[in-house]
Design an enzyme around this catalytic site. Structure first.
Site, PDB file in Angstrom:
ATOM      1  N   GLU A 344       5.951  19.238   1.664  1.00 16.47           N
ATOM      2  CA  GLU A 344       6.914  18.447   0.891  1.00 16.47           C
ATOM      3  C   GLU A 344       6.509  18.203  -0.565  1.00 16.47           C
ATOM      4  OE1 GLU A 344       7.680  14.990   3.348  1.00 16.47           O
ATOM      5  OE2 GLU A 344       8.657  16.209   4.885  1.00 16.47           O
ATOM      6  N   ASN A 387       5.676  23.941   3.249  1.00 17.33           N
ATOM      7  CA  ASN A 387       6.709  23.422   4.147  1.00 17.33           C
ATOM      8  C   ASN A 387       7.541  22.374   3.409  1.00 17.33           C
ATOM      9  OD1 ASN A 387       7.808  23.246   6.852  1.00 17.33           O
ATOM     10  ND2 ASN A 387       6.745  21.279   7.105  1.00 17.33           N
ATOM     11  N   GLU A 454      11.004  22.548  11.597  1.00 18.04           N
ATOM     12  CA  GLU A 454      11.072  21.206  12.206  1.00 18.04           C
ATOM     13  C   GLU A 454      12.502  20.854  12.606  1.00 18.04           C
ATOM     14  OE1 GLU A 454       9.249  18.227   9.699  1.00 18.04           O
ATOM     15  OE2 GLU A 454       7.473  19.448   9.342  1.00 18.04           O
TER      16      GLU A 454
HETATM   17  C1  XIL Z   1       7.279  12.777  11.358  1.00 10.09           C
HETATM   18  C2  XIL Z   1       6.629  12.481  12.674  1.00 10.09           C
HETATM   19  O1  XIL Z   1       7.172  13.288  13.676  1.00 10.09           O
HETATM   20  C3  XIL Z   1       6.792  11.062  13.057  1.00 10.09           C
HETATM   21  O2  XIL Z   1       5.985  10.772  14.171  1.00 10.09           O
HETATM   22  C4  XIL Z   1       6.418  10.186  11.932  1.00 10.09           C
HETATM   23  O3  XIL Z   1       6.527   8.877  12.272  1.00 10.09           O
HETATM   24  C5  XIL Z   1       7.189  10.525  10.697  1.00 10.09           C
HETATM   25  O4  XIL Z   1       6.957  11.873  10.373  1.00 10.09           O
HETATM   26  N1  XIL Z   1       8.354  16.099   7.748  1.00 10.09           N
HETATM   27  C6  XIL Z   1       7.153  16.481   8.268  1.00 10.09           C
HETATM   28  C7  XIL Z   1       6.664  15.862   9.514  1.00 10.09           C
HETATM   29  O5  XIL Z   1       6.525  17.413   7.774  1.00 10.09           O
HETATM   30  O6  XIL Z   1       5.275  15.771   9.552  1.00 10.09           O
HETATM   31  C8  XIL Z   1       7.309  14.512   9.730  1.00 10.09           C
HETATM   32  O7  XIL Z   1       6.872  14.049  10.969  1.00 10.09           O
HETATM   33  C9  XIL Z   1       8.804  14.593   9.612  1.00 10.09           C
HETATM   34  C10 XIL Z   1       9.194  15.056   8.255  1.00 10.09           C
END
Ligand code: XIL
Length: 531
Positions: A344, A387, A454
């Site tokens: 990010e 990512n 994701e």
């Molecule tokens: C999320 C997790 O799944 C949760 O457990 C946490 O509370 C918040 O983050 N982008 C990402 C992930 O790269 O690591 C994030 O994961 C969601 C957004």
């Protein structure tokens, strides 16, 4: 229907209701317990200072480790646990494993006992709040080396020191699950020893589940593996349900050949104190994957969330970032296939298109190139990804991402691919499959791989959800540079789409399996897209 799943917990040959105490220490596994060191004399516990940090980056909840792969008890009535301890620290008996997220930890019922300042300090959680419902201090002049007893008797919990009862409290259903899991902690950097741990009463010792799961024909993974070109398929996975929920483990082993540790490799979990690494949970996930021929997409080395507070306040950010990459990517080298090196980095509202996070503030935009170069040096065989969220759609985020990776490629930065997260949390975030295809092709022209990293689609309309998942999977199958497709969790029971910062947790609806593990239309669409 998923096939029925049985006989996963190996029950040691200990008869129920045995009068003789059961040994929970010698011959048992305490070596996969973060912060613990097992020796012939017992276990040494060192305080890791592991915390959950909230969205304001403050410590919000302590996150003491639990021995997830070690011995646990099945209890069917009254029982007693006796622990011989030396030094100040605490032992915690849990009725279930805590479910751990980046910003919260769902506290199950538990009882913590420990010696501090010559007293036996106890705390009780009831599974309805993050905070203990009761704390108390019992006894006086408790010696540094002592045997602590916790006895569950009728509707009470009684505590003893060297065989003498020092106090009791009402039981709030701490072990109504019929299970006892063990955790331990100490003040940061301090150690204490556990030299004996025994249980008496109606108890059986259970050990860690067998990681190897059955494979089934027609599963998502089997369908993907039958394709002429391999596309990895799978989900983000968390350690607590993987160990404690048989359906979760069976489904993961059957259905996936590519998994991402959901949270267990993030900095606040693996480097809780500077230079102190705690890989037990992440290692267990990798072991599960390897036992089932599943590839690991590791997540994530450099991000601005899920950081321990020390990392945020360290003055020498560059050293911290590079040391972290070397230690973590080095630890997993050869066992994970890919890494999210930078997570990010985009903020389309800034003129340079970048998020001005703590790493950027310390090093400027170059932190990204430095992170990739160091990851490549550390694990030359890992496929390295950047990512990002929101860039599967057209618009400023995509433009900023495209410019960034184009520049990285032009500068010879060792980036292999881009993960497009593909969270669809609301109706306004639905992305047409052809937009996604256009972006996959544009990245291919730059020589980059792409993965759907994701995906989750929040909606109660299961047909809309199936369309989104299925069409995206079809494009990924068709575009030669699309290498993998992982959902962000797979059952609505857990994961970032369930509301877990309230008690009891409220399941989400964004994933291909329901909270009771019924495959939804989205699952069928994902498989059909590969037929
Ligand atoms: C999320 C997790 O799944 C949760 O457990 C946490 O509370 C918040 O983050 N982008 C990402 C992930 O790269 O690591 C994030 O994961 C969601 C957004």
């Amino acid at each position: 229907m998923l096939p029925l799943f049985t006989a996963l917990l190996l029950v040691a040959a200990v008869p129920a209701a045995s009068a003789a105490p059961v040994d929970l220490l010698s011959g048992q596994d305490w070596s996969h317990f973060a912060g613990a060191e097992q020796s012939a004399d017992g276990v040494r516990i060192t305080g890791l200072d592991r915390w959950i940090t909230d969205t304001d980056y403050q410590r919000s909840q302590a996150n003491p480790p639990v021995n997830v792969l070690g011995p646990r008890l099945a209890v069917t009535g009254d029982f007693q646990v006796d622990a011989k301890v030396s030094g100040s620290g605490s032992l915690q008996l849990y009725g279930a494993l805590p479910i751990i997220y980046d910003e919260w930890r769902q506290e199950p019922p538990s009882v913590r006992v420990g010696v501090t300042g010559g007293k036996l300090a106890i705390a009780v959680w009831d599974g309805k709040s993050d905070k203990p419902v009761q704390t108390a201090k019992f006894g006086s002049a408790v010696p540094a080396t002592t045997t602590i007893g916790v006895k569950h008797v009728g509707s009470e919990l009684a505590f003893s020191v060297d065989g003498q009862q020092v106090g009791k409290v009402a039981d709030r259903g701490a072990f109504s699950s019929g299970q006892v899991w063990f955790g331990a902690d100490a003040p940061a950097g301090q150690s204490w020893s556990l030299t004996s741990l025994r249980a008496t009463g109606k108890v059986q010792v259970l050990t860690a589940p067998d990681w190897r799961q059955n494979k089934v024909a027609g599963s998502w993974r089997a369908t993907a593996e039958a394709l002429p070109r391999k596309v990895g398929v799978g989900s983000a996975i968390a350690i607590a349900p993987l160990v404690s929920d048989d359906r979760y483990r069976a489904t993961a082993g059957e259905q996936f050949d590519l998994i991402t540790p959901e949270n267990d490799m993030k900095p606040q979990f693996v480097q809780p104190r500077r230079g102190v690494f705690a890989f037990a949970e992440a290692d267990a996930l990798v072991d599960f994957a390897r036992a089932n021929d599943i590839d690991v997409h590791a997540h994530t080395l450099v991000w601005f969330e899920a950081l321990p507070t020390w990392m945020r306040s360290a003055p020498d950010k560059k050293t911290v970032m590079l040391d972290h990459i070397r230690a973590v990517a080095g630890h997993f080298a050869g066992r994970v296939k890919e890494w999210d090196v930078v997570n990010e980095p985009i903020n389309e509202d800034n003129s340079d298109g970048l998020e001005h996070n703590l790493w950027y503030q310390a090093m400027g935009a170059d932190y990204i190139a430095q992170a990739f170069r160091t990851a490549r040096e550390t694990d030359p065989n890992a496929v390295l990804y950047l990512n990002e969220y929101g860039a599967e759609a057209d618009g400023g985020r995509w433009q900023a991402l495209y410019s960034l990776v184009k520049k990285l490629k032009q500068n010879g930065v060792p980036i292999d691919g881009v993960g497009l997260q593909s969270h669809e949390y609301s109706a306004g975030e639905r992305v047409p499959a052809e937009t996604f295809r256009k972006h996959v092709k544009a990245l291919n022209a730059l020589g980059l791989k792409v993965r759907v990293s994701e995906m989750d689609v929040s909606t109660s309309d299961t047909a809309v959800q199936a369309k989104q998942f299925g069409e995206r999977m079809t494009v990924c199958r068709q575009e030669p540079n699309c290498t993998g497709f992982t959902t962000w969790g797979f059952t609505d029971k857990y994961g970032s789409t369930a509301t877990v910062n309230q008690y009891p947790a409220v399941p989400g609806n964004a994933l291909p399996w329901s909270a009771s593990y019924k495959p939804k239309k989205a699952y069928t669409a994902l498989v059909d897209a590969l037929r």
